[in-house]
Design a protein around this motif. Structure first.
Motif, PDB file in Angstrom:
ATOM      1  N   LEU A   1       2.542  -6.231  -0.721  1.00  0.00           N
ATOM      2  CA  LEU A   1       1.212  -6.798  -0.945  1.00  0.00           C
ATOM      3  C   LEU A   1       1.258  -8.246  -1.412  1.00  0.00           C
ATOM      4  CD1 LEU A   1      -0.562  -3.572  -2.029  1.00  0.00           C
ATOM      5  CD2 LEU A   1      -0.874  -4.882   0.056  1.00  0.00           C
TER       6      LEU A   1
ATOM      7  N   ALA B   1     -11.159   5.464  -3.361  1.00  0.00           N
ATOM      8  CA  ALA B   1     -10.142   5.549  -2.297  1.00  0.00           C
ATOM      9  C   ALA B   1     -10.730   6.250  -1.072  1.00  0.00           C
ATOM     10  CB  ALA B   1      -8.897   6.286  -2.803  1.00  0.00           C
TER      11      ALA B   1
ATOM     12  N   GLU C   1      -1.954  -8.350  -9.276  1.00  0.00           N
ATOM     13  CA  GLU C   1      -3.340  -8.009  -9.643  1.00  0.00           C
ATOM     14  C   GLU C   1      -4.136  -9.288  -9.828  1.00  0.00           C
ATOM     15  OE1 GLU C   1      -3.186  -5.650 -13.206  1.00  0.00           O
ATOM     16  OE2 GLU C   1      -2.515  -3.823 -12.155  1.00  0.00           O
TER      17      GLU C   1
ATOM     18  N   THR D   1      -1.381   6.913   2.847  1.00  0.00           N
ATOM     19  CA  THR D   1      -2.666   6.264   3.121  1.00  0.00           C
ATOM     20  C   THR D   1      -2.919   6.119   4.620  1.00  0.00           C
ATOM     21  OG1 THR D   1      -1.525   4.212   2.668  1.00  0.00           O
ATOM     22  CG2 THR D   1      -3.005   4.987   0.982  1.00  0.00           C
TER      23      THR D   1
ATOM     24  N   LYS E   1       5.404  -2.392  -1.486  1.00  0.00           N
ATOM     25  CA  LYS E   1       4.236  -2.213  -0.624  1.00  0.00           C
ATOM     26  C   LYS E   1       3.891  -3.471   0.164  1.00  0.00           C
ATOM     27  CE  LYS E   1       3.562   2.083  -1.947  1.00  0.00           C
ATOM     28  NZ  LYS E   1       3.677   3.212  -1.016  1.00  0.00           N
TER      29      LYS E   1
ATOM     30  N   ILE F   1      -5.379   0.587  -0.152  1.00  0.00           N
ATOM     31  CA  ILE F   1      -5.353   1.474  -1.325  1.00  0.00           C
ATOM     32  C   ILE F   1      -3.886   1.662  -1.652  1.00  0.00           C
ATOM     33  CG2 ILE F   1      -5.953   3.755  -2.250  1.00  0.00           C
ATOM     34  CD1 ILE F   1      -7.744   3.778   0.528  1.00  0.00           C
ATOM     35  N   SER F   2      -3.433   1.110  -2.772  1.00  0.00           N
ATOM     36  CA  SER F   2      -1.977   1.073  -2.942  1.00  0.00           C
ATOM     37  C   SER F   2      -1.556   0.716  -4.352  1.00  0.00           C
ATOM     38  CB  SER F   2      -1.417   0.005  -1.993  1.00  0.00           C
ATOM     39  OG  SER F   2      -0.016  -0.041  -2.055  1.00  0.00           O
ATOM     40  N   ARG F   3      -0.345   1.135  -4.702  1.00  0.00           N
ATOM     41  CA  ARG F   3       0.319   0.501  -5.829  1.00  0.00           C
ATOM     42  C   ARG F   3       0.550  -0.954  -5.429  1.00  0.00           C
ATOM     43  NH1 ARG F   3       5.448   2.099  -6.548  1.00  0.00           N
ATOM     44  NH2 ARG F   3       5.659   3.317  -4.647  1.00  0.00           N
ATOM     45  N   LEU F   4       0.341  -1.865  -6.381  1.00  0.00           N
ATOM     46  CA  LEU F   4       0.553  -3.278  -6.072  1.00  0.00           C
ATOM     47  C   LEU F   4       1.984  -3.632  -6.478  1.00  0.00           C
ATOM     48  CD1 LEU F   4      -2.835  -4.836  -7.278  1.00  0.00           C
ATOM     49  CD2 LEU F   4      -2.207  -4.017  -5.014  1.00  0.00           C
TER      50      LEU F   4
ATOM     51  N   LEU G   1      -9.883  -4.110  -1.475  1.00  0.00           N
ATOM     52  CA  LEU G   1      -8.588  -3.674  -2.013  1.00  0.00           C
ATOM     53  C   LEU G   1      -8.771  -2.889  -3.301  1.00  0.00           C
ATOM     54  CD1 LEU G   1      -5.233  -5.421  -2.276  1.00  0.00           C
ATOM     55  CD2 LEU G   1      -6.406  -4.985  -4.445  1.00  0.00           C
TER      56      LEU G   1
ATOM     57  N   GLY H   1      -6.207  -1.106  -6.152  1.00  0.00           N
ATOM     58  CA  GLY H   1      -4.804  -0.913  -6.510  1.00  0.00           C
ATOM     59  C   GLY H   1      -4.508  -1.366  -7.916  1.00  0.00           C
TER      60      GLY H   1
ATOM     61  N   TYR I   1      -7.252   2.796 -10.805  1.00  0.00           N
ATOM     62  CA  TYR I   1      -6.980   3.991 -10.006  1.00  0.00           C
ATOM     63  C   TYR I   1      -8.282   4.762  -9.870  1.00  0.00           C
ATOM     64  CZ  TYR I   1      -4.525   7.882  -8.033  1.00  0.00           C
ATOM     65  OH  TYR I   1      -4.092   8.835  -7.167  1.00  0.00           O
TER      66      TYR I   1
END
Ligand code: ADP
Length: 485
Positions: free
Chosen positions: A309, A362, A337, A384, A307, A300-303, A328, A330, A357
């Protein structure tokens, strides 16, 4: 002893407006501080979502001209959180998020918008609101960074704390804005808020505040170095004597697996196996196969690159080779994405990617995943992994910043400690390394296949105190040390 009045200044506050962890902190800390004898009121901008949510507002002050626009302060409270809302429609009544328009571009007048917030804070500090005279002002991030500079320019005020949630964002604006922001020109120097010929809004806060904090002890050390310091490491080294790290907590009311409306069934540390119902629900919701034999990894995250990712994207073949799955959630970098959406299309039933979001999802991912992955390159605190501990999902984290401080690696010594019962709560790996991430995925799968060991990890994680109680005590002590008489 009467309560200590403290003004918190933040550009986002959960649940009113949130883009990241700052909102969680600003929303949860005041409640925890009440138990420490601190009466915190939060100043935030009157964005449309904030104005729409307010009930029973009381005008508390007005300006005919706050950096060129009319503005007023409204005292209100929202779900028990005492607020001062800066209602300046010319700055805040517009479409989009707190920092960017609907097109994703930053609002062009962000410098004025957040300088106005800081100037309002300084004036509250100097007595603008008779019913609330703070003895300390706690400013968060660059958006509130100028508060201490305005106070210094005006001849002083309450004690000041500046908290850095992410040093990568500094609010640097051209020196030509000096007059528009009504900043004292005498403070435009290297010892002040000048940053390589420009104005550094965060730098102002770092230079002029009585205390500086950041959101974990390890990040407080990392940012004194060149790589993580983003050009402010020198300032932070110079002010090391008043600079400390206080690890964030999470709102254990919002994050409570025993009473969480987003979950199909509650569970608690006594019986982590009851998480199975959530895992089934998560798989069903995201179209993941019910019969995978490896761990279900959640993200669960900003991409973003921060981070890490992009690294996880490259490590997906290894994740799949463990027999594992990925859920996933995010949003962020468009290429990332697209990368995850494409991976999900190539591996239906094994990889699911939800772009967007979604608070409820989440919560379900925290409850239904076996492990939560946080492969950040740098991470001031990270929330998280704290939620993961509380929800019995084993955190698998890069050994940086607050991730290193909040998760105990389940290495051989940690497993042998405590008379063989073990003390580990998760898995660490070296940050910014694809090989280390891949090795961590394999190690996670190996532990997952040993149910007694795995349950131990889960139980110790769920028993970890991730609440705001301990951090609130530290903040309260800090406030008392610098409070104006
Ligand atoms: P940052 O503030 O750098 O984004 P943190 O870990 O400190 O990272 O805080 C992020 C917060 O936002 C956490 O509470 C996390 O659960 C939440 N979050 C991040 N992305 C999403 C998303 N796409 N949907 C729902 N919640 C999210």
């Amino acid at each position: 002893m009467s309560d200590l009045p403290v003004l918190s200044v933040a550009s986002e506050v959960f649940p009113l407006v949130k883009t990241g962890g700052l909102a969680d902190v600003a929303g949860a800390l005041p409640g925890a501080l009440a138990a420490e004898g601190v009466a915190m009121r939060t100043l935030l901008p009157g964005y449309p979502a904030v104005m729409a949510a307010l009930r029973n507002v009381e005008p508390a002050h007005h300006w005919a001209d706050l950096l060129g626009v009319p503005a007023r302060l409204l005292a209100a409270s929202h779900q028990g959180l005492p607020l001062l809302v800066l209602d300046a429609p010319a700055f805040y009544d517009r479409a989009g998020g707190p920092y960017a328009g609907p097109d994703g571009h930053d609002h062009p007048d962000n410098a004025q918008r957040f300088a106005a917030l800081s100037l309002a804070a300084a004036e509250i500090g100097r007595g603008a609101v008779r019913a609330f005279q703070p003895r300390v002002i706690h400013a968060h991030d660059w958006q509130a960074g100028l508060t201490a500079a305005y106070l210094r320019g005006a001849g002083g005020g309450p004690g000041t704390v500046m908290t850095v949630h992410n040093l990568a964002f500094q609010g640097i604006v051209p020196a030509s804005m000096l007059e528009a922001l009504r900043l004292p020109p005498a403070l435009f120097s290297m010892e002040g808020f000048e940053y390589h010929g420009a104005i550094g809004m965060l730098k102002a806060g770092l230079q002029f505040s009585d205390r500086i904090t950041t959101v974990s002890p390890t990040y407080a050390v990392e940012v004194r170095g060149r790589e993580a310091g983003f050009g402010l490491d020198g300032v932070l080294r110079a002010r090391a004597g008043v600079f400390s790290g206080i690890l964030n907590g999470i709102d254990t009311g919002v994050w409570n697996p025993a009473a969480d409306a987003a979950l199909p069934a509650p569970f608690s540390a006594g019986k982590p196996t009851a998480r199975r119902v959530s895992r089934q629900a998560l798989r069903a919701k995201l179209g993941l196969a019910a019969d995978a034999d490896g761990p279900l990894f959640g993200v669960i995250s900003r991409l973003t690159e921060q981070k890490g990712l992009d690294l996880l994207l490259a490590a997906l073949p290894t994740l799949l080779a463990t027999g594992g799955q990925l859920a996933l959630l995010g949003a962020g970098d468009r290429a990332m994405e697209a990368g995850y959406v494409a991976a999900a299309a190539r591996h239906p039933g094994r990889i699911a990617a939800v772009i967007g979001y979604d608070e409820a999802l989440a919560h379900l991912i925290q409850a239904g995943s076996d492990a939560i992955l946080v492969p950040s390159r740098f991470e001031p605190c990270g929330l998280t992994q704290l939620c993961a501990l509380r929800y019995g999902a084993v955190p698998v984290v890069a050994r940086v910043g607050g991730l290193a401080d909040s998760v105990i690696d389940s290495n051989p010594m940690a497993m042998a400690a405590n008379g063989g019962a073990g003390v580990g709560t998760g898995i660490h790996f070296a940050g910014n390394s694809l090989e280390a991430l891949e090795a961590a995925l394999l190690r996670t799968a190996e532990l997952f296949r040993q149910p007694a060991l795995w349950r131990g990890l889960q139980k110790r994680g769920m028993a970890t105190d991730v609440s705001w109680a301990a951090p609130a005590r530290r903040y309260a002590a800090l406030y008392r040390a610098i409070a104006a008489p």
